[in-house]
Design a protein around this motif. Structure first.
Motif, PDB file in Angstrom:
ATOM      1  N   VAL A 108       0.862  -1.191   0.000  1.00  0.00           N
ATOM      2  CA  VAL A 108       0.000   0.000   0.000  1.00  0.00           C
ATOM      3  C   VAL A 108       0.894   1.234   0.000  1.00  0.00           C
ATOM      4  O   VAL A 108       1.695   1.435   0.921  1.00  0.00           O
ATOM      5  CB  VAL A 108      -0.934   0.032   1.219  1.00  0.00           C
ATOM      6  CG1 VAL A 108      -1.778   1.306   1.207  1.00  0.00           C
ATOM      7  CG2 VAL A 108      -1.832  -1.202   1.229  1.00  0.00           C
ATOM      8  N   VAL A 109       0.774   2.056  -1.026  1.00  0.00           N
ATOM      9  CA  VAL A 109       1.560   3.284  -1.119  1.00  0.00           C
ATOM     10  C   VAL A 109       0.752   4.412  -0.485  1.00  0.00           C
ATOM     11  O   VAL A 109      -0.352   4.733  -0.932  1.00  0.00           O
ATOM     12  CB  VAL A 109       1.896   3.612  -2.578  1.00  0.00           C
ATOM     13  CG1 VAL A 109       2.685   4.914  -2.661  1.00  0.00           C
ATOM     14  CG2 VAL A 109       2.681   2.479  -3.214  1.00  0.00           C
ATOM     15  N   THR A 110       1.286   5.013   0.562  1.00  0.00           N
ATOM     16  CA  THR A 110       0.579   6.057   1.306  1.00  0.00           C
ATOM     17  C   THR A 110       0.871   7.440   0.730  1.00  0.00           C
ATOM     18  O   THR A 110       1.812   7.624  -0.056  1.00  0.00           O
ATOM     19  CB  THR A 110       1.005   6.033   2.775  1.00  0.00           C
ATOM     20  OG1 THR A 110       2.394   6.389   2.864  1.00  0.00           O
ATOM     21  CG2 THR A 110       0.790   4.649   3.392  1.00  0.00           C
ATOM     22  N   PRO A 112       2.218  10.073   2.317  1.00  0.00           N
ATOM     23  CA  PRO A 112       3.597  10.486   2.613  1.00  0.00           C
ATOM     24  C   PRO A 112       4.633   9.815   1.713  1.00  0.00           C
ATOM     25  O   PRO A 112       5.647  10.433   1.374  1.00  0.00           O
ATOM     26  CB  PRO A 112       3.762  10.076   4.083  1.00  0.00           C
ATOM     27  CG  PRO A 112       2.380  10.153   4.648  1.00  0.00           C
ATOM     28  CD  PRO A 112       1.484   9.694   3.544  1.00  0.00           C
ATOM     29  N   MET A 113       4.381   8.575   1.309  1.00  0.00           N
ATOM     30  CA  MET A 113       5.308   7.913   0.379  1.00  0.00           C
ATOM     31  C   MET A 113       5.333   8.627  -0.973  1.00  0.00           C
ATOM     32  O   MET A 113       6.396   8.803  -1.578  1.00  0.00           O
ATOM     33  CB  MET A 113       4.911   6.447   0.186  1.00  0.00           C
ATOM     34  CG  MET A 113       5.206   5.558   1.369  1.00  0.00           C
ATOM     35  SD  MET A 113       4.680   3.843   1.013  1.00  0.00           S
ATOM     36  CE  MET A 113       5.198   3.024   2.517  1.00  0.00           C
ATOM     37  N   TRP A 114       4.164   9.038  -1.450  1.00  0.00           N
ATOM     38  CA  TRP A 114       4.110   9.779  -2.711  1.00  0.00           C
ATOM     39  C   TRP A 114       4.933  11.062  -2.618  1.00  0.00           C
ATOM     40  O   TRP A 114       5.709  11.392  -3.522  1.00  0.00           O
ATOM     41  CB  TRP A 114       2.662  10.139  -3.053  1.00  0.00           C
ATOM     42  CG  TRP A 114       1.925   9.065  -3.779  1.00  0.00           C
ATOM     43  CD1 TRP A 114       1.079   8.147  -3.230  1.00  0.00           C
ATOM     44  CD2 TRP A 114       1.956   8.793  -5.182  1.00  0.00           C
ATOM     45  NE1 TRP A 114       0.589   7.316  -4.206  1.00  0.00           N
ATOM     46  CE2 TRP A 114       1.100   7.693  -5.415  1.00  0.00           C
ATOM     47  CE3 TRP A 114       2.614   9.378  -6.252  1.00  0.00           C
ATOM     48  CZ2 TRP A 114       0.899   7.170  -6.687  1.00  0.00           C
ATOM     49  CZ3 TRP A 114       2.414   8.858  -7.526  1.00  0.00           C
ATOM     50  CH2 TRP A 114       1.561   7.754  -7.732  1.00  0.00           C
ATOM     51  N   LEU A 115       4.768  11.795  -1.535  1.00  0.00           N
ATOM     52  CA  LEU A 115       5.484  13.053  -1.382  1.00  0.00           C
ATOM     53  C   LEU A 115       6.987  12.820  -1.271  1.00  0.00           C
ATOM     54  O   LEU A 115       7.791  13.574  -1.823  1.00  0.00           O
ATOM     55  CB  LEU A 115       4.959  13.803  -0.154  1.00  0.00           C
ATOM     56  CG  LEU A 115       3.493  14.253  -0.249  1.00  0.00           C
ATOM     57  CD1 LEU A 115       3.043  14.869   1.069  1.00  0.00           C
ATOM     58  CD2 LEU A 115       3.312  15.244  -1.396  1.00  0.00           C
ATOM     59  N   ALA A 116       7.369  11.755  -0.547  1.00  0.00           N
ATOM     60  CA  ALA A 116       8.797  11.432  -0.422  1.00  0.00           C
ATOM     61  C   ALA A 116       9.380  11.048  -1.782  1.00  0.00           C
ATOM     62  O   ALA A 116      10.506  11.450  -2.125  1.00  0.00           O
ATOM     63  CB  ALA A 116       8.990  10.305   0.581  1.00  0.00           C
ATOM     64  N   ALA A 117       8.633  10.263  -2.565  1.00  0.00           N
ATOM     65  CA  ALA A 117       9.112   9.862  -3.892  1.00  0.00           C
ATOM     66  C   ALA A 117       9.287  11.076  -4.791  1.00  0.00           C
ATOM     67  O   ALA A 117      10.282  11.180  -5.537  1.00  0.00           O
ATOM     68  CB  ALA A 117       8.141   8.864  -4.509  1.00  0.00           C
ATOM     69  N   GLU A 118       8.350  12.005  -4.715  1.00  0.00           N
ATOM     70  CA  GLU A 118       8.482  13.221  -5.529  1.00  0.00           C
ATOM     71  C   GLU A 118       9.724  14.015  -5.129  1.00  0.00           C
ATOM     72  O   GLU A 118      10.475  14.503  -5.993  1.00  0.00           O
ATOM     73  CB  GLU A 118       7.235  14.086  -5.384  1.00  0.00           C
ATOM     74  CG  GLU A 118       7.290  15.346  -6.246  1.00  0.00           C
ATOM     75  CD  GLU A 118       6.088  16.257  -6.031  1.00  0.00           C
ATOM     76  OE1 GLU A 118       6.243  17.468  -6.287  1.00  0.00           O
ATOM     77  OE2 GLU A 118       5.025  15.769  -5.602  1.00  0.00           O
ATOM     78  N   ARG A 119       9.972  14.128  -3.828  1.00  0.00           N
ATOM     79  CA  ARG A 119      11.165  14.863  -3.381  1.00  0.00           C
ATOM     80  C   ARG A 119      12.444  14.194  -3.888  1.00  0.00           C
ATOM     81  O   ARG A 119      13.373  14.862  -4.348  1.00  0.00           O
ATOM     82  CB  ARG A 119      11.192  14.937  -1.852  1.00  0.00           C
ATOM     83  CG  ARG A 119      10.171  15.890  -1.243  1.00  0.00           C
ATOM     84  CD  ARG A 119      10.477  16.166   0.214  1.00  0.00           C
ATOM     85  NE  ARG A 119      10.399  14.952   1.032  1.00  0.00           N
ATOM     86  CZ  ARG A 119       9.284  14.535   1.634  1.00  0.00           C
ATOM     87  NH1 ARG A 119       8.149  15.208   1.489  1.00  0.00           N
ATOM     88  NH2 ARG A 119       9.286  13.447   2.379  1.00  0.00           N
ATOM     89  N   THR A 120      12.489  12.860  -3.803  1.00  0.00           N
ATOM     90  CA  THR A 120      13.677  12.140  -4.274  1.00  0.00           C
ATOM     91  C   THR A 120      13.864  12.331  -5.773  1.00  0.00           C
ATOM     92  O   THR A 120      14.987  12.561  -6.254  1.00  0.00           O
ATOM     93  CB  THR A 120      13.557  10.645  -3.951  1.00  0.00           C
ATOM     94  OG1 THR A 120      13.402  10.483  -2.540  1.00  0.00           O
ATOM     95  CG2 THR A 120      14.790   9.882  -4.410  1.00  0.00           C
ATOM     96  N   LEU A 121      12.788  12.255  -6.519  1.00  0.00           N
ATOM     97  CA  LEU A 121      12.889  12.388  -7.971  1.00  0.00           C
ATOM     98  C   LEU A 121      13.253  13.819  -8.379  1.00  0.00           C
ATOM     99  O   LEU A 121      13.908  14.025  -9.414  1.00  0.00           O
ATOM    100  CB  LEU A 121      11.594  11.936  -8.639  1.00  0.00           C
ATOM    101  CG  LEU A 121      11.364  10.429  -8.571  1.00  0.00           C
ATOM    102  CD1 LEU A 121       9.946  10.082  -9.004  1.00  0.00           C
ATOM    103  CD2 LEU A 121      12.380   9.666  -9.431  1.00  0.00           C
TER     104      LEU A 121
END
Length: 256
Positions: A108-110, A112-121
């Motif tokens: 399950v992608v939450t 906060p995970m989406w926001l963290a992935a965007e920051r990393t990318l």
């Protein structure tokens, strides 16, 4: 469109450098996977045009420590890529092991995970801008090949790339994975068109060359051409029989 073939999946009876030379002589570009296991100078000596290689060694998008490791290994990948010209550098939603399975599965992608992935990318795109290279984020299927991989769907990849909105981070639209995971490929091509950096193909089921499964490759080629895509289309498929026949079937299906 520029046609390329993954040297990891065809002419498997030959050493890798010989596979690359055969593909180059046949007029194709070449993509490879894990660059750190290869003699890049030997590959470069073939004179082939390399279109894609793996752009990280370890790390992930959502964990701060994993993001730092991903960025560090992406920088190593940039340095390694110089031997092969300027191939795009391929990323996934998380690190994969040698079986293609996520090092840390996520069911399950939450939010906060989406926001963290965007920051990393965003950091990845900034790295690409500093070094004048392009990273691509590839969609994968979770049903057959890569269960537990976060941000696997093409819709997820498109959303992340669009949020970052940088010419140094694009979508690698893998139509084999997308057919298994989402389908509706012509609509998907249109939706991803503004952010495409590479397209990969194989037939479904079986992950073999065009004509062995259910996909209408000439229709997909026409759809890509219609949206103005003129970049790389790469065959990332295993030969159902003779490798030379397989790559020629790809050429015939994807020449517009």
């Amino acid at each position: 469109m520029n046609l390329s073939v993954c040297a990891e999946t065809v002419f498997l009876d030959l050493p890798l450098a010989e596979r690359v030379a055969v593909l180059h002589a046949a007029g194709f570009g070449v993509e490879i996977w894990d660059w750190w296991t290869k003699d890049l100078d030997e590959l470069a000596a073939t004179g082939a045009t390399f279109t894609s290689m793996t752009g990280y060694v370890e790390g992930e998008l959502v964990d701060p420590d994993g993001a730092d490791r991903l960025l560090a290994s992406a920088e190593r990948s940039i340095a390694a890529s110089r031997a092969l010209g300027r191939p795009v550098l391929n990323l996934h939603g998380t690190g994969l092991d040698d079986r293609g399975l996520p090092v840390r599965p996520v069911e399950v992608v939450t939010g906060p995970m989406w926001l963290a992935a965007e920051r990393t990318l965003r950091r990845v795109a900034e790295l690409g801008e500093r070094h004048d290279v392009v990273f691509v984020l590839e969609n994968l299927n979770r049903a057959v090949d890569h269960p537990g991989t976060p941000f696997a769907a093409a819709a997820d990849v498109r959303a992340l790339v669009a949020a970052v909105d940088s010419p140094h981070l694009r979508v690698n639209l893998d139509l084999y994975h997308a057919q298994i995971g989402e389908g509706n490929l012509i609509e998907l091509i249109g939706a991803c068109a503004p952010w495409l950096g590479e397209v990969q193909v194989a037939d479904v089921p079986g992950r073999c060359e065009p004509g062995t499964g259910e996909l209408n490759h000439p229709a997909l080629a026409a759809a890509l051409h219609a949206v103005g895509y003129r970049g790389v289309v790469a065959l990332e498929a295993f030969a159902s029989g003779d490798s030379r026949a397989a790559v020629e079937a790809f050429r015939a299906a994807w020449t517009v």
